[in-house]
Design an enzyme around this catalytic site. Structure first.
Site, PDB file in Angstrom:
ATOM      1  N   HIS A 151       1.234  -1.122  -0.454  1.00 25.54           N
ATOM      2  CA  HIS A 151      -0.296   0.103  -0.037  1.00 25.54           C
ATOM      3  C   HIS A 151       0.838   1.153  -0.152  1.00 25.54           C
ATOM      4  O   HIS A 151       0.855   2.285  -0.908  1.00 25.54           O
ATOM      5  CB  HIS A 151      -0.870  -0.141   1.268  1.00 25.54           C
ATOM      6  CG  HIS A 151      -1.632   1.276   2.042  1.00 25.54           C
ATOM      7  ND1 HIS A 151      -2.439   1.965   0.395  1.00 25.54           N
ATOM      8  CD2 HIS A 151      -1.305   2.514   2.808  1.00 25.54           C
ATOM      9  CE1 HIS A 151      -2.757   3.249   1.408  1.00 25.54           C
ATOM     10  NE2 HIS A 151      -1.885   2.866   1.974  1.00 25.54           N
ATOM     11  N   GLU A 207      -0.203   7.198  12.321  1.00 21.60           N
ATOM     12  CA  GLU A 207      -1.561   5.813  12.966  1.00 21.60           C
ATOM     13  C   GLU A 207      -0.818   4.758  13.162  1.00 21.60           C
ATOM     14  O   GLU A 207      -1.720   4.667  13.833  1.00 21.60           O
ATOM     15  CB  GLU A 207      -1.512   6.470  11.552  1.00 21.60           C
ATOM     16  CG  GLU A 207      -3.836   6.156  11.548  1.00 21.60           C
ATOM     17  CD  GLU A 207      -4.222   6.959  10.246  1.00 21.60           C
ATOM     18  OE1 GLU A 207      -5.175   5.522  10.557  1.00 21.60           O
ATOM     19  OE2 GLU A 207      -3.459   7.394   9.921  1.00 21.60           O
ATOM     20  N   ASP A 208      -0.549   4.584  12.484  1.00 19.75           N
ATOM     21  CA  ASP A 208      -0.221   2.091  12.900  1.00 19.75           C
ATOM     22  C   ASP A 208       0.972   1.832  13.384  1.00 19.75           C
ATOM     23  O   ASP A 208       0.576   0.375  13.119  1.00 19.75           O
ATOM     24  CB  ASP A 208      -0.365   2.107  10.640  1.00 19.75           C
ATOM     25  CG  ASP A 208      -1.789   2.905  10.741  1.00 19.75           C
ATOM     26  OD1 ASP A 208      -2.703   2.427  10.997  1.00 19.75           O
ATOM     27  OD2 ASP A 208      -1.993   2.464   9.536  1.00 19.75           O
ATOM     28  N   HIS A 215       3.377   8.108   5.401  1.00 19.81           N
ATOM     29  CA  HIS A 215       1.531   8.679   6.234  1.00 19.81           C
ATOM     30  C   HIS A 215       1.393   7.910   7.184  1.00 19.81           C
ATOM     31  O   HIS A 215       0.859   7.924   7.893  1.00 19.81           O
ATOM     32  CB  HIS A 215       0.697   9.022   4.896  1.00 19.81           C
ATOM     33  CG  HIS A 215       0.335   7.648   4.205  1.00 19.81           C
ATOM     34  ND1 HIS A 215       0.913   6.949   2.865  1.00 19.81           N
ATOM     35  CD2 HIS A 215      -0.566   6.966   4.600  1.00 19.81           C
ATOM     36  CE1 HIS A 215       0.400   5.942   3.067  1.00 19.81           C
ATOM     37  NE2 HIS A 215      -0.915   6.049   3.497  1.00 19.81           N
ATOM     38  N   ASP A 216       1.299   6.201   7.038  1.00 19.47           N
ATOM     39  CA  ASP A 216       0.476   5.542   7.930  1.00 19.47           C
ATOM     40  C   ASP A 216       1.702   5.389   9.540  1.00 19.47           C
ATOM     41  O   ASP A 216       1.081   4.838  10.116  1.00 19.47           O
ATOM     42  CB  ASP A 216       0.374   4.180   7.863  1.00 19.47           C
ATOM     43  CG  ASP A 216      -0.901   4.516   6.253  1.00 19.47           C
ATOM     44  OD1 ASP A 216      -1.838   5.471   6.870  1.00 19.47           O
ATOM     45  OD2 ASP A 216      -1.215   3.684   5.692  1.00 19.47           O
ATOM     46  N   ASP A 234      -3.093   8.476  -1.193  1.00 16.56           N
ATOM     47  CA  ASP A 234      -3.652   7.240   0.109  1.00 16.56           C
ATOM     48  C   ASP A 234      -5.551   6.551  -0.651  1.00 16.56           C
ATOM     49  O   ASP A 234      -5.774   5.033  -0.384  1.00 16.56           O
ATOM     50  CB  ASP A 234      -4.055   7.939   1.561  1.00 16.56           C
ATOM     51  CG  ASP A 234      -4.205   6.820   1.734  1.00 16.56           C
ATOM     52  OD1 ASP A 234      -4.068   5.664   1.768  1.00 16.56           O
ATOM     53  OD2 ASP A 234      -4.832   7.553   3.266  1.00 16.56           O
TER      54      ASP A 234
END
Length: 245
Positions: A96, A124-125, A120-121, A184
């Protein structure tokens, strides 16, 4: 104006995000009168929707962390997401990130934006913090990653309220951040109807609401995002045996 504190301790950076272009005389007054009132070593960085981080913020680049920026961001993301898999397909989550970063790079965005697409994640992750991104990849990348990080669950914040907060933040985000978000959405929307039509009924309206505020994203990313969303909406509305377009 919305203010996000990116780093704690000596060397703090206060990022002031404005929905309108900030005149140079206002920037000068902030530097002259506001910044000296802050604790020693704290800097203020003002961004507005017209900012292009690769040109407007070259003065903030740290040479020791900027060499081979994109490759370092890719390998950092590979390590941080190593154990994660994509929903539905079971492919490594890295695929991804690879798709999003590839879309951003082919659209001609800055090296900061491509690096942020890989990352970018990460906040967040994974256990990555914005302060860590700032330290390893510089302020410009950290700004983009911070803007792109979804509001986390918290007491009193249901999904609808969190998504509203995300939209408000993205609506005044720099155009490159909006472009990364479009990439995204392309990656996440492409197979949602096929794999989870039940969730798609909630997911697709949320994505449409986000796209409606990404008005400054470059057409090379915004147009495919809209096309992907519209195609998914058509698939969701089609009879079960109807062929997808």
């Amino acid at each position: 104006m919305a203010i996000a504190k990116l780093e704690l301790g000596p060397g703090d950076v206060l990022v002031v995000q404005s929905k309108n272009r900030v005149p140079q005389d206002v920037l000068d007054r902030i530097k002259t009168y506001v910044e000296p009132q802050l604790p020693h070593g704290v800097k203020i960085l003002v961004i507005d929707p017209s900012v292009t981080l690769s040109s407007d913020y070259n003065r903030h680049r740290e040479p020791d962390v900027m060499s081979d920026l994109i490759n370092r961001a890719r390998e950092f993301a590979r390590a941080k997401h190593a154990e994660q898999l994509r929903n539905y397909t079971g492919l490594p989550y890295f695929t991804h990130l690879e798709e999003v970063a590839g879309l951003v790079e082919r659209a001609g965005l800055s090296e900061f934006a491509v690096a942020a697409a890989w990352l970018h994640d990460s906040v967040e992750d994974t256990d990555t913090t914005v302060a860590e991104v700032t330290s390893l990849f510089g302020m410009a990348v950290a700004i983009l990653v911070n803007v792109l990080t979804d509001t986390p669950p918290a007491e009193g914040l249901n999904r609808d309220r969190r998504k509203a907060m995300d939209r408000a933040r993205l609506a005044i985000a720099p155009w490159e951040a909006q472009g990364i978000k479009c990439a995204d959405l392309v990656s996440n929307t492409s197979t949602i109807v096929k794999h989870d039509p039940g969730f798609a009924k909630r997911y697709l309206p949320e994505k449409r609401a986000i796209l409606e505020v990404l008005t400054r994203a470059p057409p090379a990313l915004r147009d495919p995002a809209w096309a992907s969303l519209i195609d998914a909406e058509r698939q969701l509305e089609a009879p079960p045996d109807a062929p997808s377009r």
